[in-house]
Design an enzyme around this catalytic site. Structure first.
Site, short mmCIF file in Angstrom:
data_model
loop_
_atom_site.label_atom_id
_atom_site.label_comp_id
_atom_site.label_asym_id
_atom_site.label_seq_id
_atom_site.Cartn_x
_atom_site.Cartn_y
_atom_site.Cartn_z
CG ASP A 139 5.48 -1.07 -8.02
OD1 ASP A 139 6.32 -1.37 -8.59
OD2 ASP A 139 5.65 -0.82 -6.62
N GLY A 199 0.75 -1.29 0.23
CA GLY A 199 0.20 -0.16 -0.12
C GLY A 199 0.74 1.20 -0.09
CE LYS A 255 7.68 -3.54 -10.41
NZ LYS A 255 8.23 -3.66 -8.84
CG ASP A 259 -1.28 -6.70 -4.49
OD1 ASP A 259 -0.65 -6.33 -4.90
OD2 ASP A 259 -1.05 -8.09 -4.23
CG ASP A 305 -5.72 -12.32 -11.13
OD1 ASP A 305 -5.06 -11.35 -11.90
OD2 ASP A 305 -5.32 -13.54 -11.17
CD1 TRP A 333 4.46 2.85 -4.74
CD2 TRP A 333 3.39 2.82 -6.81
NE1 TRP A 333 5.58 2.84 -5.55
CE2 TRP A 333 5.08 2.63 -6.88
CE3 TRP A 333 2.68 2.93 -8.11
CZ2 TRP A 333 5.67 2.66 -8.46
CZ3 TRP A 333 3.37 2.85 -9.25
CH2 TRP A 333 4.73 2.53 -9.34
C1 LIG Z 1 6.13 -4.63 -5.90
S1 LIG Z 1 4.50 -5.15 -5.26
C2 LIG Z 1 3.67 -3.51 -5.23
C3 LIG Z 1 4.17 -2.65 -4.39
C4 LIG Z 1 3.28 -1.25 -4.12
N1 LIG Z 1 3.38 -0.51 -5.28
C5 LIG Z 1 3.48 -0.51 -2.71
O1 LIG Z 1 3.96 0.50 -2.69
O2 LIG Z 1 3.12 -1.07 -1.70
C6 LIG Z 1 3.99 -5.87 -6.85
C7 LIG Z 1 2.71 -6.33 -6.46
O3 LIG Z 1 2.02 -7.00 -7.59
C8 LIG Z 1 1.07 -8.01 -7.36
N2 LIG Z 1 0.45 -8.59 -8.20
C9 LIG Z 1 1.04 -9.35 -9.18
N3 LIG Z 1 0.50 -10.02 -10.08
C10 LIG Z 1 -0.88 -9.39 -9.96
C11 LIG Z 1 -2.02 -9.69 -10.36
N4 LIG Z 1 -2.41 -10.30 -11.51
N5 LIG Z 1 -3.47 -8.96 -10.10
C12 LIG Z 1 -3.12 -8.19 -9.00
N6 LIG Z 1 -1.98 -7.95 -8.42
C13 LIG Z 1 -0.75 -8.72 -8.87
C14 LIG Z 1 1.79 -8.62 -6.38
O4 LIG Z 1 0.79 -9.53 -5.39
C15 LIG Z 1 2.35 -7.79 -5.36
O5 LIG Z 1 1.91 -7.53 -4.17
#
Ligand SMILES: C[S@@+](CC[C@H](N)C(=O)[O-])C[C@H]1O[C@@H](n2cnc3c(N)ncnc32)[C@H](O)[C@@H]1O
Length: 236
Positions: free
Chosen positions: A150, A92, A190, A110, A126, A94
Site C-alpha cells: 500500500d 498497521g 496500490k 515502513d 526502506d 493491513w
Molecule cells: C497508505 S500508507 C500504508 C497504510 C497501511 N496499509 C495500513 O493499513 O496501515 C503508505 C506507507 O508507505 C510507506 N512508504 C513509502 N515509501 C516507502 C519505502 N520506500 N519503504 C518503506 N515504506 C514506504 C509510507 O511511509 C506510508 O506509511
C-alpha cells in the site's frame, strides 16, 4: 510615484527593498492560510468519514484496513496459514487484517515507526534498502504466499515527479514479489492514475495466471488510487 507622475529616486535600494519585503510577508501569510485551511479541511473530512469512525470502533489502526477487507471479499486473497509480507505497513491496518484472518506469519516494513503488533514482525526501514528487506524477511520461516503493498510516496506537488516516484514504488513491490513469492502466491499493490503502467502489467502477466484491477468502495472516489491484484504466481 510623485504628483507629476514621474518616478523620483528615493535613495539607494530603498524602493526595491521595501517592495520585496512586502511581497515576502504576503507570500508567507498566503502559505500560512493555505496550510491552515487544508488541515482544517482534512480534520473535517476525517470527522465525517464513516470508515474513520468504523476503524476507531472496530479497533483498526487505519481506515485503510477496509480497503484490504473489501479487496479480499472480491478477490479472495487472505487465507489461514499464509506467510504475508506488507510493504509500507504503517500504521498497521493491513497487518491487523492479515493477523485476524489467521496468517501464519506476518512481516512488514515502513519508513515510519510502527507500534508493535502481536503476530507481526515489523521493521522500520526502506524497501529500497536490501539490508532492511533482509531484516524483514528474517521474520518468515519460508517464502511468502502473499505480498501486499500500500506504499505511497510523499507528494511534492510536482505532478510528474510524484507520478515517477509512485511508479518506482510499484515497480519495487512487483520486483520483490517476483523474487520472493512462493509458487501459486498472490500479489496486491496500490497503483495510481487509472492502473498499473504497461511495463508493470506486462511483468505481472508474465509471472501470474490472473491480473485484475479493483477500486474498493472505501477508497475515496476523488482519489486516483486503485489496486492491482495478481494471483497464481508461476515462478521467476
Ligand atoms: C497508505 S500508507 C500504508 C497504510 C497501511 N496499509 C495500513 O493499513 O496501515 C503508505 C506507507 O508507505 C510507506 N512508504 C513509502 N515509501 C516507502 C519505502 N520506500 N519503504 C518503506 N515504506 C514506504 C509510507 O511511509 C506510508 O506509511
Amino acid at each position: 510615484m510623485s504628483d507629476d507622475g514621474k518616478r523620483r529616486w528615493k535613495g539607494p535600494g530603498k524602493e526595491s527593498k521595501n517592495t520585496s519585503g512586502r511581497q515576502m510577508s504576503e507570500r508567507k501569510v498566503i502559505a500560512h492560510r493555505a496550510k491552515n485551511e487544508s488541515s482544517k479541511r482534512w480534520i473535517e473530512r476525517q470527522l465525517q468519514d464513516p470508515y474513520v469512525r468504523k476503524a476507531k470502533d472496530e479497533g483498526y489502526r487505519a481506515r485503510a484496513a477496509y480497503k484490504l477487507l473489501e479487496i479480499d471479499e472480491k478477490m479472495d486473497l487472505l487465507r489461514k496459514g499464509q506467510r504475508v509480507v506488507d510493504l509500507g505497513c504503517a500504521p498497521g491496518g493491513w497487518m491487523q487484517v492479515a493477523v485476524k484472518k489467521g496468517a501464519l506469519e506476518v512481516v512488514g516494513i515502513d519508513l515510519l515507526p510502527v507500534e508493535p503488533m502481536e503476530g507481526a514482525h515489523i521493521i522500520e526501514g526502506d524497501v529500497t534498502n536490501p539490508e532492511d528487506v533482509e531484516a524483514m524477511l528474517e521474520g518468515l520461516s519460508g517464502a511468502p504466499d502473499l505480498v501486499l503493498s500500500d506504499m505511497a510516496a510523499n507528494t511534492t506537488g510536482h505532478k510528474q515527479t510524484d507520478h515517477l516516484r509512485t511508479v518506482a514504488l510499484v515497480e519495487m513491490a512487483v520486483a520483490f514479489a517476483v523474487e520472493h513469492l512462493a509458487p501459486g502466491g498472490s500479489f496486491c499493490s496500490k497503483v495510481f492514475q487509472g492502473g498499473a503502467t504497461k511495463e508493470v502489467l506486462e511483468t505481472l502477466k508474465a509471472h501470474f495466471k490472473t491480473v485484475k484491477h479493483i477500486k474498493p468502495p472505501s477508497s475515496r472516489a476523488g482519489s486516483p488510487e486503485i489496486f492491482v491484484v495478481a494471483k497464481g504466481f508461476k515462478g521467476r
